[in-house]
Design an enzyme around this catalytic site. Structure first.
Site, short mmCIF file in Angstrom:
data_model
loop_
_atom_site.label_atom_id
_atom_site.label_comp_id
_atom_site.label_asym_id
_atom_site.label_seq_id
_atom_site.Cartn_x
_atom_site.Cartn_y
_atom_site.Cartn_z
N GLY A 1 0.93 -1.21 0.06
CA GLY A 1 0.02 0.05 -0.08
C GLY A 1 0.85 1.27 0.37
N VAL B 1 1.89 4.99 2.27
CA VAL B 1 2.35 5.45 3.65
C VAL B 1 1.94 7.12 3.38
CG1 VAL B 1 3.82 6.00 5.46
CG2 VAL B 1 3.92 3.72 4.34
N LEU C 1 5.24 9.06 13.90
CA LEU C 1 5.86 9.83 12.73
C LEU C 1 7.17 9.92 13.00
CD1 LEU C 1 5.40 10.81 9.89
CD2 LEU C 1 4.95 12.93 10.84
N ASP D 1 15.21 -8.85 7.98
CA ASP D 1 15.33 -7.81 7.03
C ASP D 1 16.16 -6.81 7.83
OD1 ASP D 1 15.46 -6.34 4.66
OD2 ASP D 1 13.37 -5.75 4.73
N ALA E 1 18.58 -3.86 8.10
CA ALA E 1 19.57 -3.06 7.21
C ALA E 1 19.45 -1.63 7.72
CB ALA E 1 18.91 -3.36 5.87
N ARG F 1 18.52 0.94 6.05
CA ARG F 1 17.24 1.62 5.54
C ARG F 1 15.90 1.09 6.36
NH1 ARG F 1 18.80 -2.81 2.61
NH2 ARG F 1 17.29 -4.61 2.55
N ASN F 2 16.16 -0.11 7.17
CA ASN F 2 15.11 -0.13 8.05
C ASN F 2 15.17 0.37 9.40
OD1 ASN F 2 13.46 -1.44 6.06
ND2 ASN F 2 14.43 -3.50 6.59
#
EC number: 2.7.10.1
Length: 1308
Positions: free
Chosen positions: A730, A732, A798, A843, A845, A847-848
């Site tokens: 989806g 965000v 957020l 996962d 990394a 980026r996460n």
């Protein structure tokens, strides 16, 4: 019937050209067995294929067509008519397969032991080239094996073929035709083909030769009627009923006629009752009968073979190479000493004796010297094992000489050469062919088989114990009159005789080689093999013999052993037996009567009478018989033919029908009883289950219940503001959450599932919500709530600064060693929490990992995470996309995920941080990563890392998962490094490095551009009191600071908490430098007494309180604030760095003098609230306490150079004397220092309540167990991320361009 007639009309046009031709015209070529392997050069691959099969009609082996490009000319394949093995067509790009004349595939060898025809993967993935048509329009027979046609993107018409008509045994396991071929986009067959064709025109119709035949046909046919049956030896159809009308032969082709077997080399002569040589004999060569085998084949019995079996040897008779049984040991020629592979050898020794195993002929010499028998220390050669000398027992010929100058002392003879027949003497040693010198332990020679010394002299001297030599007539061994004998200085003959060392009495006067009847040169009476005997076993004995001169020969095995006193046989062969042991066929004794032996014109069948004599069967008996009449013929039901009369067959048929019905009834009753018993068993099991269902659980796991709560939000409470990104499921959005009935606004991230997704995506979406809601840690993103609207919405906190990967890349010039190591600790603690909760992230990394503030990061993206059950140690994943470059080797190969595989990903994540956003294995195709890791290569050492930090990464990348460190160990290791960061990370200008302001982030600015955040409240501050059963803190009201004030009404009162020496914290959680600049704060529940007014900068004000000795515990009344403010609670990540500790709290809460103590555990950094009111019109936000308005501004001091820099932990060179809290008093802000507080995030640091601060263990427990944060960032679509690769793309054959590998590092 119309279908069959139409097909046969077309088939009749091909019959004339399709009949079998004589074998002389057949061009035969050898097949291959390379399967999918091919040459690296495609041009060479095509040339090899053309060289093999051009002008070839019969392929003796497999036809393999692989890796051929689309523009190649394959017309040379049209000549192929027959393939004896399998046909493989794979990995090609051409559009048409021109095997138009291929009639039969015999399948003597199958592809993957299953398929006679395999056609797959014939297309180019990145183009429009591929196989479109199969030109097999004349293929009508596959004798053995099935058909596999799959994954041909452009192939048409293959699904229209009636494969059951082609395959002789069309079992379901042999047939595979799936929809991955290009059937959907193809045209239809020509109307004359009635739906079955190889191509679009009428010339491509399939010809049926089996399924349209009459029931009376036992094979193929050329029409639908009874008279249209092919001969039983035909294969693939025919043009008429004779054996010469076949398109191909079932068994053998004999000059154009299909036969069961080729004419045999021997035929039975009924007149002489003997097998005689057949002058019309032919040899079987594949499926053909030939008069002569090819030059590179040899004859074995009646077949052409490539090599003789192990029990036979190759000989040449009358110009024909033939295989003959070996009488003893099959010959094997070996190099002797000084020749061939032993050219440099001087003697037989332990290093080369194994080369003589099973040798029957020595091409050269055998030399035995002392350095070989007893060893050669100079050349490191051990002494020879005497037992190994037995390898020479197989030697029958030595072409050179035999030189024995040394022998093992425990061996008294040369019996290892007992089978030596000839010494050739082609090479001589000083004119000698046999030399035996100075062997004191030898008593006899025992060359019992030696018959010839072709050339050279004999020299046997100085053997003091040697006997029997004088009995031998040596001249009988010589081939020429020029040969001489030198035998001297051995043991005297009379001494040998005196000691009884003489020849056996059965030996003749020719002498002997040693004691016993087996050492005689010749026998005095009879011999049996090599042994001399008195007489033969003519009338008694275990086995019977006859006399052939002086040799006793055993009777034929077909002779029956007679009673004692009677002769068993009169001579050799089965025709000289007194009585036969089995049967008698004419004068010969045979094991059985002839049954199907080939005669001159027909096959011979005989039966045995009561006297066990063989007699011919009636001429009408073609399968054998039991008597002389036609009624005694043997009938085989499976042949479909019977010679019995009708009246004799009727009882048999009736008995068969009755027996079949009886068996069917028994089977039906058995099945009924089985079903009944199974039903009863199921009912009993259900009854037992219902009885015990409510008593106790069936499989209690013992796992604690998950009591995490899920908040359900209404769609009216959420407002979407801006799209932040799109993911696999989806989109965000940045959004605002306004709780129902309240006026607060909370910035959130809203993750909305696409409307087009299916039920599986909904389930995975909710699984992610379950995992996020169950996690409760300050460094893990946790769910705020779920909105169950028509499109499911996940609501998270957020994150104002985006992902850590982008953050370090954007601020790489402002990030110091302290901050990098802090992040390493926080990520390790977050993963340690996941490990305690038995959750594998899968996962991890950069980026996460999201940035809430420069001092606080959180792990997110649980889309791939999996919870392990109580008894699980690992998780085995299904297919899908995977981040290959971040994964451990066991994850790539076996899809096995554990906590230790997360450790590997953690090491790659740390490498990303230390390279400021570098790409791991940059420039290397993802498909090459597994091989790279198996070879030992790893990511290179980042330039800023010392060997200590890099070794931690390397330990995370060990192949053995159990050898990798635990997350608890990693957190402790990086905590230790974070106390002395510049020792472990070398960054240029680290001391002067300024931490980037939280508001400088591009991601943060984009968030603030579109929405006024004046009244925003952070989600954690709103929700934390609901998660803690601790007293809420009390806050003072907030007002603005009058920037014109220059005096301080009251000095700040002191308060205490363990602090570093390079900073202090106010009681509200704010920080200040040595100059006394105030930092964002939150009030605690206690008040502090006033202190005397200080002049100038606030640092002077603190000097008094620092030096007044022991400080006292403050007491003050509480101040009540609004309910919204009371939702705020202590931030769990607050910590006090441990560099230069000043002291510790005593039992009353006072600070004791500084003394040495162990360093505390590295805690989490102070975190700011990113969403507060921003400065407007150049005014500075005021501190809450109005008494700060009296602060006076003095001239700046020299040390004020740091006043405008962001004040974070462990970033200051100077230390403050002591730490104090301030309550109900105001500090003035010097004019030059105002701009240091332009960033509103600096005004909102917070600490937990005082009770928490007084108990650090309590604080640590809450910070680990109860605090949680939320994030609104979603990971991008997997297919768009180049670091992810699906399982299919890792399979062999996936072609990717290999970019250069710029940085490689190998772990040894």
């Amino acid at each position: 019937m119309k279908l069959a007639t139409g097909l046969w009309v077309w088939g009749s046009l091909l019959m004339a050209a399709g009949t079998v031709q004589p074998s002389a015209s057949q061009s035969v070529c050898a097949g291959t067995e390379n399967k999918l392997s091919s040459l690296s050069d495609l041009e060479q691959q095509y040339r090899a294929l053309r060289k093999y099969y051009e002008n070839c009609e019969v392929v003796m082996g497999n036809l393999e067509i692989t890796s051929i490009e689309h523009n190649r000319d394959l017309s040379f394949l049209r000549s192929i008519r027959e393939v004896t093995g399998y046909v493989l067509v794979a990995l090609n790009q051409f559009r048409y397969l021109p095997l138009e004349n291929l009639r039969i595939i015999r399948g003597t060898k199958l592809y993957e032991d299953r398929y006679a025809l395999a056609i797959f993967l014939n297309y180019r993935k990145d183009g429009n080239f591929g196989l479109q048509e199969l030109g097999l329009k004349n293929l009508t027979e596959i004798l053995n094996g099935g058909v596999y046609v799959d994954q041909n993107k452009f192939l048409c018409y293959a699904d229209t073929i009636h494969w059951q008509d082609i395959v002789r045994n069309p079992w379901p396991s042999n047939m595979t035709l799936v929809s991955t071929n290009g059937s959907s986009g193809c045209g239809r067959c020509h109307k004359s083909c009635t739906g079955r064709c190889w191509g679009p025109t009428e010339n491509h119709c399939q010809t049926l030769t089996r399924t349209v035949c009459a029931e009376q046909c036992d094979g193929r046919c050329y029409g639908p009627y009874v008279s249209d049956c092919c001969h039983r030896e035909c294969a693939g159809g025919c043009s008429g009923p004779k054996d010469t009308d076949c398109f191909a032969c079932m068994n053998f082709n004999d000059s154009g006629a299909c036969v069961t077997q080729c004419p045999q080399t021997f035929v039975y002569n009924p007149t002489t009752f003997q097998l005689e040589h057949n002058f019309n004999a032919k040899y079987t060569y594949g499926a053909f009968c030939v008069k002569k085998c090819p030059h590179n084949f040899v004859v074995d019995s009646s077949s052409c073979v490539r090599a003789c079996p192990s029990s036979k040897m190759e000989v040449e008779e009358n110009g024909i190479k033939m295989c003959k049984p070996c009488t003893d040991i099959c010959p094997k020629a070996c190099d002797g000493i000084g020749t061939g592979s032993l050219m440099s050898a001087q003697t037989v020794d332990s290093s080369n004796i194994d080369k003589f195993i099973n040798c029957t002929k020595i091409n050269g010499n055998l030399i035995f010297l002392v350095t070989g028998i007893h060893g050669d220390p100079y050349n490191a050669i051990d002494a020879i094992d005497p037992e190994k000398l037995n390898v020479f027992r197989t030697v029958r010929e030595i072409t050179g000489f035999l030189n024995i100058q040394s022998w093992p002392p425990n061996m008294t003879d040369f019996s290892v050469f007992s089978n030596l027949v000839t010494i050739g003497g082609r090479v001589l040693y000083s004119g000698l062919s046999l030399l035996i010198l100075k062997q004191q332990g030898i008593t006899s020679l025992q060359f019992q088989s030696l018959k010839e010394i072709s050339a050279g002299n004999i020299y046997i001297t100085d053997n003091s114990n040697l006997c029997y030599y004088h009995t031998i007539n040596w001249t009988t061994l010589f081939s020429t009159i020029n040969q001489r004998i030198v035998i001297r200085d051995n043991r005297r003959a009379e001494n040998c005789t005196a000691e009884g060392m003489v020849c056996n009495h059965l030996c003749s006067n020719d002498g002997c080689w040693g004691p016993g009847p087996d050492q005689c040169l010749s026998c005095r009476r009879f011999s049996r093999g090599k042994i001399c005997i008195e007489s033969c076993n003519l009338y008694d004995g275990e086995f019977r013999e006859f006399e052939n001169g002086s040799i006793c020969v055993e009777c034929d095995s077909q002779c029956e052993k007679m009673e004692d006193g009677l002769l068993t046989c009169h001579g050799p062969g089965p025709d000289n037996c007194t009585k036969c042991s089995h049967f008698k066929d004419g004068p010969n004794c045979v094991e059985k009567c002839p049954d199907g032996l080939q005669g001159a014109n027909s096959f011979i069948f005989k039966y045995a009478d009561q006297d066990r004599e063989c007699h011919p069967c009636h001429p009408n008996c073609t399968q054998g018989c039991n008597g002389p009449t036609s009624h005694d013929c043997i009938y085989y039901p499976w042949t479909g033919h019977s010679t019995l009369p009708q009246h004799a067959r009727t009882p048999l048929i009736a008995a068969g029908v009755i027996g079949g019905l009886f068996i069917l009834v028994i089977m039906a009753l058995t099945f009924a009883v089985y079903v009944r018993r199974k039903s009863i068993k199921k009912k009993r099991a259900l009854r037992r289950f219902l009885e015990t269902e409510l008593v106790e659980p069936l499989t209690p796991s013992g796992t604690a219940p998950n009591q995490a709560q899920l908040r359900i939000l209404k769609e009216t409470e959420l407002k979407r503001v801006k799209v932040l990104g799109s993911g696999a499921f989806g989109t965000v959005y940045k959004g605002i959450w306004v709780p129902e009935g309240e006026t607060v606004k909370i910035p959130v991230a809203i993750k909305i599932l696409n409307e087009t997704t299916g039920p599986k995506a909904n389930v995975e979406f909710m699984d992610e919500a379950l995992i996020m809601a169950s996690m409760d840690h300050p460094h893990l993103v946790r769910l705020l709530g779920v909105c169950l609207s028509p499109t499911i919405q996940l609501v998270t906190q957020l994150m104002p600064h985006g992902c850590l990967l982008d953050y370090v890349h954007e601020h790489k010039d402002n990030i110091g060693s302290q901050l990098l190591l802090n992040w390493c600790v926080q990520i390790a603690k977050g993963m340690m929490y996941l490990e305690e909760r038995r959750l594998v992230h899968r996962d991890l990394a950069a980026r996460n990992v999201l940035v809430k503030s420069p001092n606080h990061v959180k792990i997110t993206d649980f889309g791939l995470a999996r919870l392990l059950e109580g008894d699980e140690k690992e998780y085995n994943a299904d297919g899908g996309k995977m981040p290959i470059k971040w994964m451990a080797l066991e994850c790539i190969h076996y899809r096995k995920f554990t906590h230790q595989s997360d450790v590997w990903s953690y090491g790659v994540t740390i490498w990303e941080l230390m390279t400021f956003g570098g790409k791991p294995y940059d420039g290397i195709p993802t498909r090459e990563i597994p091989d790279l890791l198996e070879k030992g290569e790893r990511l290179p050492q980042p330039p800023i890392c010392t060997i200590d930090v890099y070794m931690v990464m390397v330990k995370c990348w060990m192949i053995d998962a159990d050898s990798r460190p635990k997350f608890k160990e990693l957190a402790a290791e990086f905590s230790r490094m974070a106390r002395d960061p510049q020792r472990y990370l070398v960054i240029q200008g680290d001391d002067r490095m300024k931490l980037p302001s939280p508001n400088d982030s591009k991601f943060f600015q984009n968030l603030l551009d579109e929405e006024d955040l004046e009244d925003m409240m952070d989600a954690e501050e709103y929700l934390v009191p609901q998660a803690f059963n601790i007293p809420p803190p009390i806050y003072t009201s907030r007002t603005r600071i009058d920037s014109n004030r220059s005096e301080i009404g009251h000095s700040p009162p002191p308060a205490y908490t363990p602090m570093s020496g390079n900073q202090f914290v106010y009681q509200d959680g704010g920080f200040a430098t040595q100059q006394g600049m105030p930092m964002p704060y939150r009030a605690t529940t206690s008040t502090i007494p006033e202190a005397p007014v200080a002049q100038g900068a606030t640092a002077e004000m603190f000097d008094d309180s620092c030096c007044n000795g022991t400080l006292r515990k403050p007491v003050a009344p509480h101040v009540q604030e609004d309910s919204s403010t009371q939702r705020y609670s202590a931030d769990p990540t607050v910590f006090a760095p441990e560099r230069n500790p000043r002291g510790e709290l005593d039992e009353e809460g006072y600070m004791t003098p500084m003394h040495d103590k162990p360093k505390q555990e590295y805690l989490n950094p102070v975190e700011e609230n990113p969403f507060v009111s921003r400065r407007k019109n150049g005014d500075l936000q005021a501190l809450d306490n109005p008494e700060y308005h009296s602060a006076s501004s003095g001239p700046p001091k020299a040390e004020d150079e740091y006043v405008n820099e962001p004040l974070y932990l462990n970033t200051f060179a100077n230390a403050l004397g002591s730490a104090e809290y301030m309550k109900n008093s105001v500090l003035s802000v010097p004019e030059k220092a105002k701009k240091a507080f332009d960033n509103p995030d600096y005004w909102n640091h917070s600490l937990p309540p005082r009770s928490t601060l007084q108990h650090p263990d309590y604080l640590q427990e809450y910070s680990t167990k109860y605090f949680y944060k939320q994030n609104g960032r979603i990971r991008p679509i997997v297919a768009e991320n180049p670091e992810y690769l699906s399982e299919f793309s890792l399979k062999p054959g996936t072609m990717l361009p290999p970019p250069p590998y710029r940085h490689r590092n190998t772990v040894v």
